[in-house]
Write an enzyme that holds these catalytic residues in place. Structure first.
Site, PDB file in Angstrom:
ATOM      1  N   VAL A 221       0.832  -1.202   0.000  1.00 31.27           N
ATOM      2  CA  VAL A 221       0.000   0.000   0.000  1.00 31.27           C
ATOM      3  C   VAL A 221       0.866   1.251   0.000  1.00 31.27           C
ATOM      4  CG1 VAL A 221      -1.693   1.323   1.331  1.00 31.27           C
ATOM      5  CG2 VAL A 221      -1.959  -1.148   1.085  1.00 31.27           C
ATOM      6  N   ASP A 222       1.908   1.270   0.833  1.00 33.51           N
ATOM      7  CA  ASP A 222       2.779   2.435   0.911  1.00 33.51           C
ATOM      8  C   ASP A 222       3.362   2.797  -0.459  1.00 33.51           C
ATOM      9  OD1 ASP A 222       4.383   4.467   2.363  1.00 33.51           O
ATOM     10  OD2 ASP A 222       6.056   3.180   1.769  1.00 33.51           O
TER      11      ASP A 222
ATOM     12  N   GLY B 172      -0.882  -9.085   3.348  1.00 33.94           N
ATOM     13  CA  GLY B 172      -0.259  -8.836   2.053  1.00 33.94           C
ATOM     14  C   GLY B 172       1.255  -8.962   2.117  1.00 33.94           C
TER      15      GLY B 172
END
Length: 176
Positions: free
Chosen positions: A13-14, A112
């Protein structure tokens, strides 16, 4: 694979957030104060910056949370700390807002690329929300949206939050 403990931007996500936010977000992160030698946001913490780039058209802020890798021997307490610090910042934003709704998109931290199982990460998310539940609920126009990437993660969230009795709280799940 990029290497041990290293991820390509599209794997997390980052990385995706930074791709959408552009170099302005990198500059905003570089301006955060160091918490440890060369580290601005250590594992188990979170930080807040303004949204930039393409993200600024949808969001006002970006909350940067750093969950641990699943192989960390202190994985669960550090993951819980990541969620708790994120909710601390959300409550800060709720208190700072003038009026209206505040919708917060939160990924399922630790799952994830960080290696945590969806069910176990969802269980930690429930513990963090239950720690802040009454404060978050009393905030009025707050909606927590757990942004998940697939039906399995959505199911894990529904199971975890449903069994915790959070139906009264405005929490949603789904692809973001």
């Amino acid at each position: 694979e990029a290497g041990p403990g290293m991820l390509y931007p599209t794997q997390c996500v980052d990385g995706r957030v930074h791709q959408e936010a552009g170099p302005e977000l990198r500059a905003a992160c570089a301006a955060l104060p160091e918490q440890a030698a060369g580290v601005r946001c250590p594992v188990g913490t979170a930080a807040l910056t303004q949204a930039t780039g393409r993200l600024a058209s949808v969001y006002r802020f970006v909350l940067h949370a750093v969950p641990p890798f699943r192989s960390d021997e202190r994985w669960e307490p550090r993951l819980l700390a990541s969620f708790v610090r994120t909710f601390d910042l959300i409550l800060f934003l709720v208190g700072a807002r003038e009026s209206g709704h505040l919708t917060v998109a939160v990924p399922l931290l630790g799952s994830g690329a960080r290696g945590g199982g969806r069910d176990e990460c969802a269980a930690v998310a429930v513990r963090a929300v239950s720690h802040f539940g009454s404060q978050l609920h009393e905030g009025g126009g707050l909606v927590l949206r757990f942004a998940v990437v697939d039906a399995d993660a959505e199911h894990a969230m529904e199971q975890a939050f449903g069994s915790a009795g959070w139906a009264r709280m405005p929490i949603t799940y789904g692809a973001q």
